[in-house]
Design an enzyme around this catalytic site. Structure first.
Site, PDB file in Angstrom:
ATOM      1  N   GLU A 245       0.882  -1.182   0.000  1.00 46.72           N
ATOM      2  CA  GLU A 245       0.000   0.000   0.000  1.00 46.72           C
ATOM      3  C   GLU A 245       0.909   1.218   0.000  1.00 46.72           C
ATOM      4  O   GLU A 245       1.703   1.390   0.922  1.00 46.72           O
ATOM      5  CB  GLU A 245      -0.900   0.017   1.244  1.00 46.72           C
ATOM      6  CG  GLU A 245      -1.981  -1.046   1.256  1.00 46.72           C
ATOM      7  CD  GLU A 245      -2.994  -0.898   0.135  1.00 46.72           C
ATOM      8  OE1 GLU A 245      -3.057   0.175  -0.501  1.00 46.72           O
ATOM      9  OE2 GLU A 245      -3.708  -1.880  -0.112  1.00 46.72           O
ATOM     10  N   CYS A 279      -2.293   9.041   3.141  1.00 47.30           N
ATOM     11  CA  CYS A 279      -2.167   8.534   1.772  1.00 47.30           C
ATOM     12  C   CYS A 279      -3.457   8.789   1.000  1.00 47.30           C
ATOM     13  O   CYS A 279      -3.452   8.844  -0.224  1.00 47.30           O
ATOM     14  CB  CYS A 279      -1.852   7.052   1.795  1.00 47.30           C
ATOM     15  SG  CYS A 279      -2.956   6.145   2.876  1.00 47.30           S
TER      16      CYS A 279
HETATM   17  P1  NAD Z   1       8.771   4.692   3.945  1.00 37.72           P
HETATM   18  O1  NAD Z   1       8.667   3.902   2.694  1.00 37.72           O
HETATM   19  O2  NAD Z   1       9.919   5.614   4.123  1.00 37.72           O
HETATM   20  O3  NAD Z   1       8.801   3.723   5.213  1.00 37.72           O
HETATM   21  C1  NAD Z   1       7.805   2.743   5.406  1.00 37.72           C
HETATM   22  C2  NAD Z   1       8.396   1.612   6.231  1.00 37.72           C
HETATM   23  O4  NAD Z   1       9.399   0.947   5.446  1.00 37.72           O
HETATM   24  C3  NAD Z   1       9.099   2.090   7.507  1.00 37.72           C
HETATM   25  O5  NAD Z   1       8.827   1.195   8.552  1.00 37.72           O
HETATM   26  C4  NAD Z   1      10.570   2.036   7.103  1.00 37.72           C
HETATM   27  O6  NAD Z   1      11.424   1.874   8.196  1.00 37.72           O
HETATM   28  C5  NAD Z   1      10.581   0.812   6.206  1.00 37.72           C
HETATM   29  N1  NAD Z   1      11.753   0.734   5.329  1.00 37.72           N
HETATM   30  C6  NAD Z   1      12.531   1.741   4.873  1.00 37.72           C
HETATM   31  N2  NAD Z   1      13.539   1.247   4.118  1.00 37.72           N
HETATM   32  C7  NAD Z   1      13.387  -0.097   4.069  1.00 37.72           C
HETATM   33  C8  NAD Z   1      14.093  -1.160   3.424  1.00 37.72           C
HETATM   34  N3  NAD Z   1      15.179  -0.945   2.708  1.00 37.72           N
HETATM   35  N4  NAD Z   1      13.615  -2.407   3.585  1.00 37.72           N
HETATM   36  C9  NAD Z   1      12.505  -2.651   4.304  1.00 37.72           C
HETATM   37  N5  NAD Z   1      11.814  -1.688   4.951  1.00 37.72           N
HETATM   38  C10 NAD Z   1      12.237  -0.420   4.831  1.00 37.72           C
HETATM   39  O7  NAD Z   1       7.383   5.482   4.108  1.00 37.72           O
HETATM   40  P2  NAD Z   1       6.972   6.532   5.254  1.00 37.72           P
HETATM   41  O8  NAD Z   1       7.692   7.815   4.989  1.00 37.72           O
HETATM   42  O9  NAD Z   1       7.077   5.916   6.608  1.00 37.72           O
HETATM   43  O10 NAD Z   1       5.422   6.709   4.980  1.00 37.72           O
HETATM   44  C11 NAD Z   1       4.923   7.650   4.075  1.00 37.72           C
HETATM   45  C12 NAD Z   1       4.435   6.963   2.818  1.00 37.72           C
HETATM   46  O11 NAD Z   1       3.507   5.937   3.162  1.00 37.72           O
HETATM   47  C13 NAD Z   1       3.687   7.884   1.891  1.00 37.72           C
HETATM   48  O12 NAD Z   1       4.101   7.666   0.557  1.00 37.72           O
HETATM   49  C14 NAD Z   1       2.232   7.463   2.053  1.00 37.72           C
HETATM   50  O13 NAD Z   1       1.409   7.725   0.955  1.00 37.72           O
HETATM   51  C15 NAD Z   1       2.375   6.013   2.309  1.00 37.72           C
HETATM   52  N6  NAD Z   1       1.182   5.477   2.967  1.00 37.72           N
HETATM   53  C16 NAD Z   1       0.350   4.674   2.234  1.00 37.72           C
HETATM   54  C17 NAD Z   1      -0.803   4.160   2.806  1.00 37.72           C
HETATM   55  C18 NAD Z   1      -1.729   3.283   2.020  1.00 37.72           C
HETATM   56  O14 NAD Z   1      -2.452   2.522   2.635  1.00 37.72           O
HETATM   57  N7  NAD Z   1      -1.734   3.336   0.700  1.00 37.72           N
HETATM   58  C19 NAD Z   1      -1.107   4.466   4.125  1.00 37.72           C
HETATM   59  C20 NAD Z   1      -0.244   5.295   4.839  1.00 37.72           C
HETATM   60  C21 NAD Z   1       0.908   5.787   4.245  1.00 37.72           C
END
Ligand code: NAD
Length: 477
Positions: A245, A279
């Site tokens: 997501e 999001c």
């Molecule tokens: P992010 O991708 O930076 O981080 C998300 C998660 O991934 C965190 O727990 C992070 O530590 C982890 N992560 C980072 N690097 C990784 C790697 N190399 N391997 C595995 N895991 C890793 O996102 P964010 O800044 O925390 O959240 C914001 C984003 O989330 C926005 O783009 C938003 O639209 C999206 N979002 C989507 C939904 C949805 O349901 N579609 C809901 C909420 C947020």
């Protein structure tokens, strides 16, 4: 230091990180353990060891545990909501609503545990019967973002446990406090050791170890598109199930016949509540010619009522941006939109408050072109644009002109246009006369196009991801 939960024990190993309040950077909320590769591998091994027993656990046990967790979240709602508002920055009323939703999600899946079903059907061969059942996938990895620190973990953890999977949960770096309180509740729920594990820490270490370790048989990820791409590639390498997501650039169409008061309320909520860090936020307001001037004027008026301040201050209607990095990203988008010729109608600047925090005024651009960067990429902050449309057909075309497809909304009194929009909006969720953000907890959640990949989350549809189908044949003579 708040430790990780691994194999039923609280484990302090690894490094530690401060949790800072974005409303007041002088407020250190706590110190949280940061797992390294070793701790993450231990958590995965614990989930693997606990899987066989939990996969065949009685549904009454699953029901009782999920119900206990849901009740405990609701009983501790004020405490959890305060932590959530303090570390993430959404205002207290929003934090409370999110916490209640998380509690209800666990109660929903407590009910689901008693409704697990399969199918029985005759074979095409005489004397043979066929049973189709759903079995748990295995130990699963759950990786979550910072913007819904309890609702998103809840909507992954609850169905995972309900369907007999064991869990390694990695919350986002910025919100360990809410995750830790949730883990504390789960640890006290009677769940056998190792069925649920919490590993706090940085994504490129903890998350990457989860992706690299073959033992996890599924990964459910919510976060940015860039990280989602890494998750997808790693999961393909290991031939494991995954669900993503990701971001959105959600349109809210406002037609000439809309109820103006309702449409501006819907836009205000959809674009700016939770500081626009959803999001599902309505970041593109697509408004037809005849209502355009009145809509912009009234929305600008309402933006003045959106008092920005400390998330725990009851007078605040909008909290801070989550951290310095996100704030700089928001300001960069704002500067870029101005350079591209968009008209800054409101906000665009920092707000001074009593405490030192990342306060940004709700920002509205008008006279924007669909090709501008501000209309193509997700800002993830309190920033919305208005795009002018000639008529419904033009508005629908603009709404769909995006690589994303999470939610789409329309404000209209027309049955014809609302029905057409529900069918032709390229999004996983469509809202008529409602904000694009704000979804129920008992129905599917997810998007189309670049916003999502894999089966839906939440509700009964969560079974698609957290189970695998088995077809068994029996000859009865
Ligand atoms: P992010 O991708 O930076 O981080 C998300 C998660 O991934 C965190 O727990 C992070 O530590 C982890 N992560 C980072 N690097 C990784 C790697 N190399 N391997 C595995 N895991 C890793 O996102 P964010 O800044 O925390 O959240 C914001 C984003 O989330 C926005 O783009 C938003 O639209 C999206 N979002 C989507 C939904 C949805 O349901 N579609 C809901 C909420 C947020």
């Amino acid at each position: 230091m708040k430790p990780n939960l691994i194999g039923g024990a609280w484990v302090e190993g690894g490094e530690a990180a401060e949790n800072i309040n974005p409303s007041d950077t002088d407020d250190v909320i706590g110190i949280y353990a940061q797992a390294g590769r070793a701790e993450t591998e231990q958590a995965i091994a614990a989930a693997e060891a606990a899987f066989t027993d939990w996969s065949v656990s009685p549904v009454q046990q699953r029901h009782d545990i999920l119900r206990h967790i849901g009740d405990a979240i609701l009983a501790r709602c004020d405490e959890i909501a305060e932590m959530l508002a303090r570390e993430e920055g959404k205002i207290l009323s929003e934090a409370r609503a999110e916490t209640e939703r998380a509690g209800r999600i666990f109660l929903f899946f407590a009910g689901e545990a008693l409704r697990l079903t399969g199918e029985v059907m005759p074979s095409v061969r005489p004397g043979v019967g066929v049973e189709i059942t759903r079995e748990p996938v295995g130990p699963v990895g759950l990786i979550t973002p910072w913007n819904f620190p309890i609702a998103i973990p809840a909507w992954k953890i609850a169905p995972a446990l309900c369907h007999g999977n064991t869990v390694v949960f990695k919350p986002a770096e910025l919100v360990p406090g809410t995750a830790w309180l949730l883990a504390e509740i789960i640890a006290g729920s009677g769940l056998p050791a190792g069925v649920f594990n919490l590993v706090m820490g940085v994504g490129r270490v903890v998350g990457q170890t989860m992706l690299d370790t073959r033992a996890l048989r599924a990964i459910s990820f919510t976060g940015s598109q860039a990280t989602g791409q890494l998750v997808a590639e790693a999961c393909l390498r290991h031939q494991r199930k995954f669900q993503l997501e990701m971001g959105g650039k959600n349109p809210l169409v406002v037609l000439d016949d809309a109820d103006l008061e309702l449409a501006t309320d819907v836009a205000l909520d959809g674009a700016f509540f939770s500081t626009g860090q959803r999001c599902t936020a309505s970041s593109r307001l697509i408004v037809t010619d005849d209502i355009h001037a009145r809509f912009v004027e009234q929305l600008t008026e309402k933006l003045r009522t959106l008092t920005v301040g400390h998330a725990l201050d009851p007078a605040s209607k909008m909290g801070p941006v989550v951290d310095q990095v996100q704030l700089e990203q928001d300001l960069d988008f704002i500067a870029g939109a101005r350079r591209d010729g968009a008209n800054l109608r409101a906000g665009g600047a920092l707000v001074q408050c009593r405490t030192r925090g990342f306060f940004l005024a709700p920002t509205l651009f008008t006279d924007t072109d669909p090709a501008m960067r501000i209309n193509r990429e997700e800002v993830f902050g309190p920033v919305a644009t208005v795009i002018r449309a000639r008529d419904y057909d033009h508005a629908l075309m603009l709404a769909n002109d995006t690589p994303f497809g999470l939610t789409a909304g329309i404000c209209t009194r027309s049955l014809k246009f609302s029905q057409h929009f529900k069918r032709y909006a390229q999004a996983g969720m469509v809202m008529v006369n409602l904000p694009t953000a704000g979804v129920d907890y008992h129905v599917p959640f997810g998007g189309a196009k670049g916003s999502s990949f894999g089966p839906r989350e939440q509700g009964r549809h969560a079974a698609e991801f957290f189970t695998t189908v088995k077809t068994a044949y029996t000859r009865s003579y």
